[in-house]
Design a protein around this motif. Structure first.
Motif: not given
Ligand code: MN
Length: 230
Positions: A31, A54, A82, A112, A133, A201-202
């Motif tokens: 995310v 992604f 994350e 990530d 990524k 997500g971070t």
């Protein structure tokens, strides 16, 4: 005689706390922009809207961290700590938000890792993020803590230190989309399966890792793990 023209690669797998058996990885979903302060530092709009997704290949996992080489083709390797959600059952179609916890096998802390220079170049041209990524060893991950052992507190602190210095820190309650929201939204777009990992997500504070840096990542009450860029 084998069915295959050459032997297939082993399934990527992650240790599970308190168990001998490993967690077999099916897919890795990620995310983007799930903490407002991180979206802001990346110059992205802070809005609820639709989540940004992604992926990384399953074999991008680097179980339990450890030492890894500085990746090729970048001079700006960024950390992003994350929460990772590990799914333990196949979804039968769309996952309702109230049904999401039933699909969770356990949780982990992950990085990530991002080639930020390549991501910035891709963003500028409206190109895909894969090279930024989805590279090899771009997903260091702690052992998975099964939900029978512990469930992270709603406001648990997620943090990352580099060479002993705190760089990122946020509460899970600061996420724009909850785990239930994300599993629901992902299930509208993909067939979710046991073995899927979701990087949630971070928070703000992302930055570069250099040769020789040691990092330590944790989620209070759940897990911590460490690694080093060789
Ligand atoms: Mn991320």
């Amino acid at each position: 005689m084998s069915r295959f023209v050459f032997p297939p690669k082993a399934v990527p797998a992650i240790p599970v706390q308190g168990r001998i058996e490993l967690f077999p990885v099916h897919r890795i979903y990620c995310v983007g922009r799930n903490f407002a302060d991180h979206a802001r530092e990346m110059g992205a709009p802070v809005e609820r809207g639709s989540p940004v997704f992604f992926t990384k290949p399953a074999d991008a996992v680097l179980p339990s961290g450890g030492s890894q080489p500085y990746p090729s083709a970048t001079s700006e390797l960024h950390y992003e700590v994350e929460l990772v959600v590990a799914l333990g059952r196949d979804a039968a179609g769309v996952i309702a938000r109230e049904d999401a916890p039933r699909h969770v096998f356990g949780h982990a802390v992950g990085l990530d890792l991002t080639r930020r220079d390549l991501q910035a170049a891709a963003k500028a041209k409206g190109l895909p993020w894969d090279v930024a990524k989805a590279f090899d060893r771009s997903a260091p991950i702690s052992a998975i803590v099964p939900v029978e052992e512990a469930w992270p507190a709603a406001d648990a602190l997620l943090w990352l230190e580099v060479n002993g210095e705190r760089r990122q820190q946020a509460r899970l309650s600061d996420m724009i989309f909850s785990v239930a929201d994300i599993l629901h939204e992902l299930s509208l777009r993909f067939e979710l399966r046991a073995g899927d990992l979701v990087f949630m997500g971070t928070p703000a504070g992302v930055g570069a890792l250099q040769h020789g840096d040691r990092w330590l990542a944790g989620l209070d009450g759940l897990a911590a793990f460490s690694g080093r860029i060789a």
